[in-house]
Motif scaffolding. Structure first.
Motif, short mmCIF file in Angstrom:
data_model
loop_
_atom_site.label_atom_id
_atom_site.label_comp_id
_atom_site.label_asym_id
_atom_site.label_seq_id
_atom_site.Cartn_x
_atom_site.Cartn_y
_atom_site.Cartn_z
N LEU A 1 0.73 -0.75 -0.51
CA LEU A 1 0.04 -0.14 0.21
C LEU A 1 0.46 0.86 -0.10
N GLN A 2 1.35 1.37 1.10
CA GLN A 2 2.69 2.71 0.82
C GLN A 2 3.10 3.15 -0.46
N GLN A 3 4.03 2.12 -1.02
CA GLN A 3 4.67 1.74 -2.76
C GLN A 3 3.62 2.24 -3.41
N PHE A 4 2.18 1.83 -3.70
CA PHE A 4 0.96 1.99 -4.15
C PHE A 4 0.69 3.87 -4.90
N ILE A 5 0.77 4.21 -2.79
CA ILE A 5 1.34 5.60 -2.31
C ILE A 5 1.37 6.88 -3.67
N THR A 6 2.73 5.86 -2.72
CA THR A 6 4.35 6.97 -4.10
C THR A 6 4.13 6.50 -5.42
N ASN A 7 3.63 5.91 -5.90
CA ASN A 7 3.44 5.63 -7.78
C ASN A 7 2.52 6.31 -7.36
N ALA A 8 1.22 6.71 -6.89
CA ALA A 8 -0.06 7.17 -7.06
C ALA A 8 0.14 8.32 -7.62
N ARG A 9 0.67 9.41 -7.15
CA ARG A 9 1.04 10.65 -7.87
C ARG A 9 1.42 10.75 -9.06
N ASN A 10 1.39 9.86 -9.64
CA ASN A 10 2.35 9.56 -11.50
C ASN A 10 0.33 9.67 -12.07
N PHE A 11 -0.50 9.32 -11.43
CA PHE A 11 -1.15 8.61 -12.34
C PHE A 11 -2.83 9.06 -11.26
N LEU A 12 -2.92 9.78 -10.49
CA LEU A 12 -4.12 10.04 -9.81
C LEU A 12 -4.04 11.50 -9.44
N ALA A 13 -5.13 12.33 -9.73
CA ALA A 13 -5.51 13.89 -9.45
C ALA A 13 -5.02 14.30 -8.47
N GLY A 14 -5.26 13.78 -7.35
CA GLY A 14 -4.94 14.03 -5.73
C GLY A 14 -5.63 12.80 -4.82
N PRO A 15 -5.84 13.06 -3.38
CA PRO A 15 -5.98 12.08 -2.62
C PRO A 15 -6.56 11.10 -3.00
N PRO A 16 -7.07 10.13 -2.03
CA PRO A 16 -8.88 9.26 -2.25
C PRO A 16 -9.12 9.98 -1.63
N GLU A 17 -10.87 9.82 -1.18
CA GLU A 17 -11.67 10.38 0.20
C GLU A 17 -12.07 8.50 0.04
N ILE A 18 -12.07 8.11 1.29
CA ILE A 18 -12.22 7.05 2.04
C ILE A 18 -12.97 7.42 3.27
N SER A 19 -13.90 6.26 3.13
CA SER A 19 -15.25 6.46 4.43
C SER A 19 -15.04 4.66 5.15
N LEU A 20 -15.56 4.85 6.32
CA LEU A 20 -15.95 3.54 6.83
C LEU A 20 -17.61 3.67 6.63
N TRP A 21 -17.94 2.10 6.80
CA TRP A 21 -19.29 1.88 6.79
C TRP A 21 -19.62 0.62 7.40
N GLN A 22 -20.49 0.89 8.53
CA GLN A 22 -20.54 -0.09 9.39
C GLN A 22 -22.13 -1.44 8.95
N VAL A 23 -21.72 -2.47 8.89
CA VAL A 23 -22.64 -3.34 8.03
C VAL A 23 -23.71 -4.00 9.49
N GLU A 24 -25.12 -2.67 9.16
CA GLU A 24 -25.72 -3.52 10.07
C GLU A 24 -26.58 -3.96 9.97
N LYS A 25 -26.94 -4.39 8.57
CA LYS A 25 -28.12 -5.61 8.15
C LYS A 25 -28.26 -5.57 6.93
N VAL A 26 -28.24 -6.94 6.98
CA VAL A 26 -28.17 -7.62 5.64
C VAL A 26 -29.70 -8.25 4.97
N PHE A 27 -29.68 -7.89 3.72
CA PHE A 27 -30.89 -8.79 3.03
C PHE A 27 -30.90 -9.61 2.29
#
Length: 129
Positions: free
Chosen positions: A103-129
Motif C-alpha cells: 500500500l505504501q508503494q501504491f501511495i508513492t506511485n499514485a502521484r504519477n496517475f491520480l489527480a489527488g488523494p482518495p476520498e475514504i469512508s468507513l461504513w459499518q454493516v448493520e443488516k444484510v437482507f
C-alpha cells in the motif's frame, strides 16, 4: 512538484482522520466493515490506475481480515474509480493495512496517475437482507 507537495499532506491527514474517527475498536471488530475509496485519475490515466489497483489488490487479498474488494468505474466518467472493500476488522484496516509495503508503494506511485488523494469512508454493516 508543487502538486505532489500539496497532495501528500492532505492524504496523510485524511488517513489520520480515518484512524481517529473510530470510537470503539472492539465494536468495530465484531462486524464486517465496508470501506469506500473514491479515486479521481489524471486525464487519460484511468487504465493505468486500474492496472496499478489490480496489482495492489492482488497483494491486499493476502492480508488477514480481508474479505473482498470490488473495483468500479463510472460509466459516464472513467476518471472516477470506486473501490468497495469489505474487511472483517476495521481496526486492522486503519492500522496494519495502512502500513503494508504494497500500500505504501501504491501511495508513492499514485502521484504519477491520480489527480489527488482518495476520498475514504468507513461504513459499518448493520443488516444484510
Amino acid at each position: 512538484m508543487k502538486t505532489i507537495k500539496r497532495v501528500l499532506p492532505i492524504f496523510i491527514l485524511l488517513m489520520a482522520f480515518l484512524c481517529l474517527s473510530w470510537n470503539n475498536p472492539s465494536t468495530l471488530a465484531s462486524k464486517n466493515s465496508i470501506v469506500l475509496v473514491k479515486y479521481k485519475t489524471q486525464p487519460n490515466k484511468s487504465e493505468e490506475v486500474i492496472n496499478n489497483l489490480t496489482a495492489l489488490i492482488e497483494e491486499v487479498k493476502k492480508e488477514p481480515h480481508f474479505v473482498s474488494i470490488k473495483l468500479h468505474v463510472d460509466p459516464k466518467d472513467p476518471t472516477n474509480i470506486l473501490l468497495y472493500e469489505e474487511w472483517q476488522d476495521a481496526v486492522y484496516y486503519g492500522n496494519e493495512h495502512m502500513k503494508t509495503p504494497h500500500l505504501q508503494q501504491f501511495i508513492t506511485n499514485a502521484r504519477n496517475f491520480l489527480a489527488g488523494p482518495p476520498e475514504i469512508s468507513l461504513w459499518q454493516v448493520e443488516k444484510v437482507f
